[in-house]
Design an enzyme around this catalytic site. Sequence first.
Site, mmCIF file in Angstrom:
data_model
loop_
_atom_site.group_PDB
_atom_site.id
_atom_site.type_symbol
_atom_site.label_atom_id
_atom_site.label_comp_id
_atom_site.label_asym_id
_atom_site.label_seq_id
_atom_site.Cartn_x
_atom_site.Cartn_y
_atom_site.Cartn_z
ATOM 1 N N TYR A 141 0.812 -1.216 0.000
ATOM 2 C CA TYR A 141 0.000 0.000 0.000
ATOM 3 C C TYR A 141 0.847 1.269 0.000
ATOM 4 C CZ TYR A 141 -4.626 -2.071 0.818
ATOM 5 O OH TYR A 141 -5.811 -2.727 0.696
ATOM 6 N N LYS A 191 3.435 -15.568 3.037
ATOM 7 C CA LYS A 191 3.696 -16.351 1.827
ATOM 8 C C LYS A 191 5.198 -16.630 1.802
ATOM 9 C CE LYS A 191 2.301 -18.174 -2.109
ATOM 10 N NZ LYS A 191 1.455 -19.386 -2.142
ATOM 11 N N ASP A 223 -2.614 -18.575 1.055
ATOM 12 C CA ASP A 223 -3.581 -19.301 0.211
ATOM 13 C C ASP A 223 -4.296 -20.375 1.036
ATOM 14 O OD1 ASP A 223 -1.085 -20.541 0.382
ATOM 15 O OD2 ASP A 223 -1.052 -21.242 -1.691
ATOM 16 N N ASP A 247 -6.246 -7.120 4.115
ATOM 17 C CA ASP A 247 -7.365 -6.496 3.405
ATOM 18 C C ASP A 247 -8.269 -7.588 2.841
ATOM 19 O OD1 ASP A 247 -8.882 -4.457 2.084
ATOM 20 O OD2 ASP A 247 -7.856 -5.007 0.221
ATOM 21 N N ASP A 251 -12.133 -9.263 4.528
ATOM 22 C CA ASP A 251 -13.418 -9.302 3.810
ATOM 23 C C ASP A 251 -13.974 -10.722 3.820
ATOM 24 O OD1 ASP A 251 -13.248 -6.599 3.117
ATOM 25 O OD2 ASP A 251 -13.923 -6.951 1.055
HETATM 26 C C1 IPM Z 1 -10.368 -1.432 3.746
HETATM 27 C C2 IPM Z 1 -10.615 -0.857 2.383
HETATM 28 C C3 IPM Z 1 -9.480 0.106 2.077
HETATM 29 C C4 IPM Z 1 -8.197 -0.703 2.024
HETATM 30 C C5 IPM Z 1 -9.637 0.966 0.813
HETATM 31 C C6 IPM Z 1 -10.958 1.674 0.759
HETATM 32 C C7 IPM Z 1 -8.502 1.931 0.690
HETATM 33 O O1 IPM Z 1 -10.746 -1.862 1.442
HETATM 34 O O2 IPM Z 1 -10.295 -0.653 4.712
HETATM 35 O O3 IPM Z 1 -10.256 -2.656 3.851
HETATM 36 O O4 IPM Z 1 -7.889 -1.301 0.981
HETATM 37 O O5 IPM Z 1 -7.504 -0.745 3.022
HETATM 38 MG MG MG Z 2 -10.772 -3.820 2.283
#
Ligand code: IPM
Ligand code: MG
Length: 357
Positions: A141, A191, A223, A247, A251
């Site tokens: 990032y 990894k 993975d 990240d 999710d």
């Molecule tokens: C998160 C989001 C952010 C990230 C984006 C919106 C920059 O996906 O907070 O997980 O990738 O960190």
């Molecule tokens: Mg995210």
Amino acid sequence: MEFQIAVLPGDGIGPEVVQEALKILRRLGVKFGHQFHVREGLAGGAALDAVGEPLPADTLKLCKSSDAVLLGAVGGPKWDNNPPPRKPEKALLGLRKELGLYANLRPAKMYASLLDASSLKREIVRDVDLLVVRELTGGLYFGEPRGIEESDGEEVGVNTLRYSASEIERIAVVAFEAAQKRKKNVCSVDKANILETSQLWRKVVSSVGKRYPDVHLHHMYVDNCSMQLIRSPGQFDVILTENLFGDILSDEAAMLTGSIGMLPSASLGGKVALYEPVHGSAPDIANQGKANPIATIASVGMMLRYSFHLQDEADAIEKAIEKVLAVGYRTADLLQSQASQTLLKTSAMGDHLAEAL
Ligand code: IPM
Ligand code: MG
């Protein structure tokens, strides 16, 4: 007690869910006798539209002079084609960097009444109670060099994955300390079969682990972790990982619990911490009263716990969420059966939660 809170509603469903979180804060203030002073600032697309930059200096100043920051969400199709420095997401990255928020905590816990809202079978998700500890200010990032350049007559995109031992060490400490207050189990995800940064990650995490003999540490390739999360997520307690892996895995972990609309987060490390829902700005459902405010309200719960050390108040929010779900109140993302559940709009969900408090 008195607290200064910087509130950045942002874009899409951000303002709607933040409004409900503020409702809860007001109610808590009355109930427990605290004064929460709220000051709003511009961030993301809203700031781009108003003043031409995603993270105005005034906003940063506001955040730095507050006790904590609550953010809704940033981003939307309107700004998707902006150049990188003028993308709404830049606000979030700028805040993380400027406030020194290297530790992102994303808990994912199954609520008993939502067992059937998950896309996985109930016996698989029944025991989900995990915490993703994501490194937030390093890795791909932020690594330099980065960009799109011309090379041998074609465009080449470049990003840099870079971690220093000290960056790895400080996030590992956060994970081990969190595990000590939970089930004393850290799974460090990397990894290391391919990446040198991961080899260093594994070495540093192992050595930090020796300082926490009461915590069990094991390592897993990313993975495999992604697979294990949907195969048997109950095996995880604390998942420690770098920025991009975190990240993605957070999710995935969010989805186990039925809806990403349920998941709060805390970003810690500096003097002022930031709290935000894990979900994004969801422009497709913005301004329709469809958004689930629970992730943002639970993020306020994390703020009370981590920044203000108000444990009873934080517990009260969690209990209110459990209670309202148990009665069958649902926003659209959580609705399973019209017969036994009541579909609520965003603001009605906020009202019921405030009442349950
Ligand atoms: C998160 C989001 C952010 C990230 C984006 C919106 C920059 O996906 O907070 O997980 O990738 O960190
Ligand atoms: Mg995210």
